[in-house]
Design a protein around this motif. Structure first.
Motif, PDB file in Angstrom:
ATOM      1  N   ALA A 100      64.780 -32.451 -52.943  1.00  0.00           N
ATOM      2  CA  ALA A 100      63.740 -33.208 -52.251  1.00  0.00           C
ATOM      3  C   ALA A 100      64.323 -33.956 -51.060  1.00  0.00           C
ATOM      4  N   GLU A 101      65.638 -34.229 -51.097  1.00  0.00           N
ATOM      5  CA  GLU A 101      66.296 -34.946 -50.012  1.00  0.00           C
ATOM      6  C   GLU A 101      66.504 -34.073 -48.774  1.00  0.00           C
ATOM      7  N   THR A 102      66.312 -32.768 -48.908  1.00  0.00           N
ATOM      8  CA  THR A 102      66.571 -31.868 -47.785  1.00  0.00           C
ATOM      9  C   THR A 102      65.489 -31.913 -46.717  1.00  0.00           C
ATOM     10  N   GLY A 103      64.286 -32.309 -47.113  1.00  0.00           N
ATOM     11  CA  GLY A 103      63.174 -32.269 -46.181  1.00  0.00           C
ATOM     12  C   GLY A 103      62.508 -30.909 -46.095  1.00  0.00           C
ATOM     13  N   LEU A 104      62.969 -29.945 -46.885  1.00  0.00           N
ATOM     14  CA  LEU A 104      62.331 -28.642 -46.928  1.00  0.00           C
ATOM     15  C   LEU A 104      60.958 -28.766 -47.567  1.00  0.00           C
ATOM     16  N   SER A 105      60.092 -27.797 -47.301  1.00  0.00           N
ATOM     17  CA  SER A 105      58.771 -27.800 -47.917  1.00  0.00           C
ATOM     18  C   SER A 105      58.902 -27.507 -49.408  1.00  0.00           C
TER      19      SER A 105
END
Length: 231
Positions: A142-147
């Motif tokens: 969730a920290e990656t910013g990916l959808s």
């Protein structure tokens, strides 16, 4: 196997035996005995009769806790998976070192129980321990910013990468890991010149079956994607 019964078993919703003296058996003890057999001799050696014999109980005693081998295997999986890692306790302050640690810990858990890759495939009920591993990876990614769909795809990719690098048997047949196949290639070198050259000039596979190398490539690609979107 009725899914409802497995859910009740794994998630503590099934009442234990209530009649008679206090039981000396437990679901965890039964599952641990089965895990010990599978670790030593393979999953095929596990049966209700064998587990009962190892525990010095009758097979009917086990049926008070599990309805059969399907439920037994479900309990074995969750026990063998072990407690999931606590994200806050993983090394690093960003998502990458944390997911690298998660992959390594998952690999250690699976390496300790070589039968796990085979029984964790397909549509089935997952227990709280196994679900907790997925929760931990989801929290990190969730920290990656990916959808959300991208994070789900990446989680599947990472789990599949661990599975594929467990051993030759889980990675699938490759011509460079079998002496018999290598001999066939040598006999037909004119048809497979590139593979023959690889076999002649290459070095043995790394002891981790390429797990670290593959993980680095996957995560390098993720970091590049994130950088492109934020630039």
């Amino acid at each position: 196997m009725p899914a409802d019964g497995t859910i009740q078993l794994l998630w503590g919703l099934r009442d234990g035996p209530t009649r008679g003296p206090k039981p000396v058996l437990s679901l965890e003890r039964i599952a641990q005995a089965a895990v010990d057999i599978a670790d030593a001799e393979g999953l095929a050696a596990v049966s209700m009769q064998r587990v009962a014999a190892d525990l010095d109980f009758t097979k009917m005693s086990l049926y008070r806790y599990v309805t059969g081998k399907d439920e037994l295997v479900a309990a074995m999986i969750d026990l063998a998976a072990g407690d999931p890692p606590v994200v806050a306790e993983l090394p690093g302050r960003t998502w990458r070192p944390r997911i690298e640690a998660w992959v390594r810990l998952l690999g250690e858990a699976w390496d300790a129980h070589p039968w796990l890759p085979w029984v964790t495939m397909g549509d089935r009920v997952m227990g709280p321990n196994e679900t907790g591993w997925t929760e931990a990876s989801a929290a990190i990614l969730a920290e990656t910013g990916l959808s959300v769909p991208e994070r789900m795809a990446l989680a599947r990719m990472l789990g599949g990468h661990v599975r594929a690098t467990m051993s030759v048997s889980t990675a699938g047949t490759q011509p460079w890991v079998s002496r018999r196949q290598a001999a066939l290639l040598e006999e037909h070198a004119d048809r497979f010149p590139v593979l023959v050259t690889m076999l002649r000039d290459g070095e043995p596979d790394p002891p981790d079956n390429g797990r670290e190398f593959g993980l680095r490539l996957i995560l390098d690609g993720v970091e590049r994607l994130i950088a492109e979107r934020t630039s």
